[in-house]
Enzyme design. Structure first.
Site, mmCIF file in Angstrom:
data_model
loop_
_atom_site.group_PDB
_atom_site.id
_atom_site.type_symbol
_atom_site.label_atom_id
_atom_site.label_comp_id
_atom_site.label_asym_id
_atom_site.label_seq_id
_atom_site.Cartn_x
_atom_site.Cartn_y
_atom_site.Cartn_z
ATOM 1 N N TYR A 49 0.857 -1.187 0.000
ATOM 2 C CA TYR A 49 0.000 0.000 0.000
ATOM 3 C C TYR A 49 0.891 1.234 0.000
ATOM 4 C CZ TYR A 49 -3.986 -3.034 1.118
ATOM 5 O OH TYR A 49 -4.970 -4.002 1.086
ATOM 6 N N GLU A 50 0.387 2.336 -0.549
ATOM 7 C CA GLU A 50 1.256 3.483 -0.788
ATOM 8 C C GLU A 50 1.740 4.187 0.472
ATOM 9 O OE1 GLU A 50 -0.830 7.282 -2.249
ATOM 10 O OE2 GLU A 50 -2.109 5.689 -3.023
ATOM 11 N N SER A 51 1.140 3.897 1.615
ATOM 12 C CA SER A 51 1.612 4.495 2.862
ATOM 13 C C SER A 51 2.885 3.832 3.377
ATOM 14 C CB SER A 51 0.516 4.408 3.934
ATOM 15 O OG SER A 51 0.063 3.069 4.071
ATOM 16 N N GLY A 52 3.295 2.691 2.773
ATOM 17 C CA GLY A 52 4.558 2.078 3.158
ATOM 18 C C GLY A 52 4.550 0.621 3.570
ATOM 19 N N THR A 80 7.005 6.300 2.351
ATOM 20 C CA THR A 80 6.222 6.367 1.122
ATOM 21 C C THR A 80 7.112 6.639 -0.093
ATOM 22 O OG1 THR A 80 4.245 7.121 2.283
ATOM 23 C CG2 THR A 80 4.368 7.614 -0.066
#
Length: 259
Positions: A49-52, A80
């Site tokens: 996921y793009e948050s890490g 990120t």
């Protein structure tokens, strides 16, 4: 077991995710399908996921990319910037799994506005990381419910490029990867035609007619020479999906079916 059209769509999308692949997941329908794949046919899929979070294994579906469930269940969490620069732009993402508000015949996505940009009828959530995912992932899957309002002849705004204007447009734009390779809806599965890269129907879900698909598409949709019928959801798939939705509803205080 009986099932809904939404369940058919989610199951059909989950089946497209190969075991062991690295998948950059969007929130909403893509996350539901990707996590169903992890719970059924693709237990070794790596969800990013793009948050890490890398290797996220949420027990309930996240409300957003900032949901603590993602970080708590991940193999590791990185900044990120590293997700995009090292993983995505570095060519390490096999599949980008995206949703859309509108899509056109070449798999271009709109999640920005409906109507004129400066005076829109509807202002949508926006781009997030979708443009980068659509541009740099090795392949892209798109999932959304089908209607003439969402499958449009011309997008009001191109948020994320699929196959551009068709043909070799994506190559001329200098975008790596194959671009969108499948659009999965509650009615059918579409895939890009070789050469033109226009999306055509390659499979109809059980009980769905060609006339229904035509009525729910804003362009003159075409059908492949051989159109298959999607295999019905199995009891294992439906049980896993319904359990996931029930856990999510309970965790987020939702009514059953809202997850």
């Amino acid at each position: 077991m009986t099932y809904t059209t939404n369940e058919m769509m989610t199951v059909a999308a989950a089946r497209r995710l190969k075991n062991g692949s690295v998948c950059f997941v969007g929130i909403g329908l893509p996350s539901k399908a990707a996590n169903l794949a992890r719970l059924t046919s693709s237990p070794d899929v790596v969800l990013i996921y793009e948050s890490g979070p890398i290797g996220a294994k949420p027990s309930v579906l996240p409300l957003s990319i900032g949901d603590g469930e993602l970080a708590e269940t991940a193999d590791t969490v990185v900044p990120t910037g590293e997700i995009f620069r090292y993983w995505l732009q570095g060519g390490r993402i096999d599949v980008g799994f995206l949703g859309a508000a509108q899509v056109d015949r070449f798999g271009n996505i709109n999640t920005t506005v409906v109507g004129d940009y400066f005076s829109p009828k509807v202002r949508l959530p926006g781009a997030g990381g979708a443009p980068e995912i659509a541009g740099s992932a090795k392949s892209v899957l798109i999932i959304l419910k089908q209607s003439a309002r969402s499958f449009v002849d011309k997008l009001d705004f191109i948020t994320s490029v699929g196959h551009g204007e068709g043909g070799d447009s994506r190559k001329r734009l200098g975008l790596p990867g194959a671009g969108p390779v499948g659009i999965i809806t509650d009615l059918c599965i579409m895939e890009p035609e070789e050469g033109t890269h226009e999306f055509v129907v390659t499979a109809l879900h059980p009980g769905v007619t060609r006339e229904q698909v035509v009525a729910a598409t804003g362009w003159a949709i075409r059908f492949a020479e051989q159109v298959e019928t999607t295999a019905e959801p199995t009891e294992v798939e439906l049980t896993a999906l319904r359990d996931l939705e029930a856990r999510t509803a309970a965790a987020h205080g939702q009514a059953p079916g809202e997850a």
